[in-house]
Enzyme design. Structure first.
Site, mmCIF file in Angstrom:
data_model
loop_
_atom_site.group_PDB
_atom_site.id
_atom_site.type_symbol
_atom_site.label_atom_id
_atom_site.label_comp_id
_atom_site.label_asym_id
_atom_site.label_seq_id
_atom_site.Cartn_x
_atom_site.Cartn_y
_atom_site.Cartn_z
ATOM 1 N N VAL A 226 0.831 -1.202 0.000
ATOM 2 C CA VAL A 226 0.000 0.000 0.000
ATOM 3 C C VAL A 226 0.865 1.251 0.000
ATOM 4 O O VAL A 226 2.009 1.241 0.446
ATOM 5 C CB VAL A 226 -0.967 0.052 1.213
ATOM 6 C CG1 VAL A 226 -1.972 -1.078 1.169
ATOM 7 C CG2 VAL A 226 -0.211 0.048 2.523
ATOM 8 N N CYS A 227 0.275 2.325 -0.489
ATOM 9 C CA CYS A 227 0.886 3.657 -0.435
ATOM 10 C C CYS A 227 -0.263 4.657 -0.330
ATOM 11 O O CYS A 227 -1.302 4.328 0.240
ATOM 12 C CB CYS A 227 1.788 3.915 -1.641
ATOM 13 S SG CYS A 227 0.942 4.022 -3.237
ATOM 14 N N ALA A 228 -0.081 5.844 -0.864
ATOM 15 C CA ALA A 228 -1.126 6.865 -0.765
ATOM 16 C C ALA A 228 -2.108 6.832 -1.927
ATOM 17 O O ALA A 228 -3.258 7.246 -1.776
ATOM 18 C CB ALA A 228 -0.503 8.254 -0.659
ATOM 19 N N THR B 74 -3.841 3.272 1.232
ATOM 20 C CA THR B 74 -4.345 3.504 2.586
ATOM 21 C C THR B 74 -5.561 4.438 2.604
ATOM 22 O O THR B 74 -6.502 4.190 3.367
ATOM 23 C CB THR B 74 -3.221 4.038 3.490
ATOM 24 O OG1 THR B 74 -2.124 3.103 3.446
ATOM 25 C CG2 THR B 74 -3.678 4.202 4.922
ATOM 26 N N GLY C 41 -1.365 4.455 -5.068
ATOM 27 C CA GLY C 41 -1.167 3.272 -5.894
ATOM 28 C C GLY C 41 0.070 3.351 -6.762
ATOM 29 O O GLY C 41 0.502 2.332 -7.302
#
Length: 108
Positions: free
Chosen positions: A61-63, A89, A65
């Site tokens: 996960v990141c902010a 996230t 994609g």
């Protein structure tokens, strides 16, 4: 190329104890992350790939994609069953899933 995963797929795997790798920066992670997510900023992924399990999915996960896609592709090219979570996230939080604020024992 690593496959994408939805937040619902992540939620089902998370309930079963999957590994979640958060490739954002420490300040982003501290602002809110998936409970139990392991902080591994994108720049450190190549040096830490040997810490990842083989033979079971790893959800990245990141902010948004973008970073998770890059990390998951890199992991996949080295034999890890990595999946980039679409929406990251923020999508997890928008779905009303639990979020931890601050650092946690899984941060590195």
């Amino acid at each position: 190329m690593a496959p994408d995963a939805t937040v619902d797929e992540l939620a089902a795997a998370w309930a079963g104890g999957c590994l979640v790798v958060d490739v954002r920066e420490p300040d982003e992670y501290a602002a809110g992350h998936v409970p139990g997510a392991r902080l591994t900023p994108l720049r450190s992924v190549p040096g830490r790939c040997d810490e990842l399990p083989f033979g079971r999915p790893v959800f990245v996960v990141c902010a948004s994609g973008n970073r998770s896609r890059a990390a998951a592709d890199w992991m996949s090219s080295r034999g890890v069953d990595a999946r980039s979570v679409t929406g990251g996230t923020p999508a997890w939080a928008r779905d009303g899933r639990p979020v931890v604020v601050g650092t946690a024992e899984h941060a590195a």
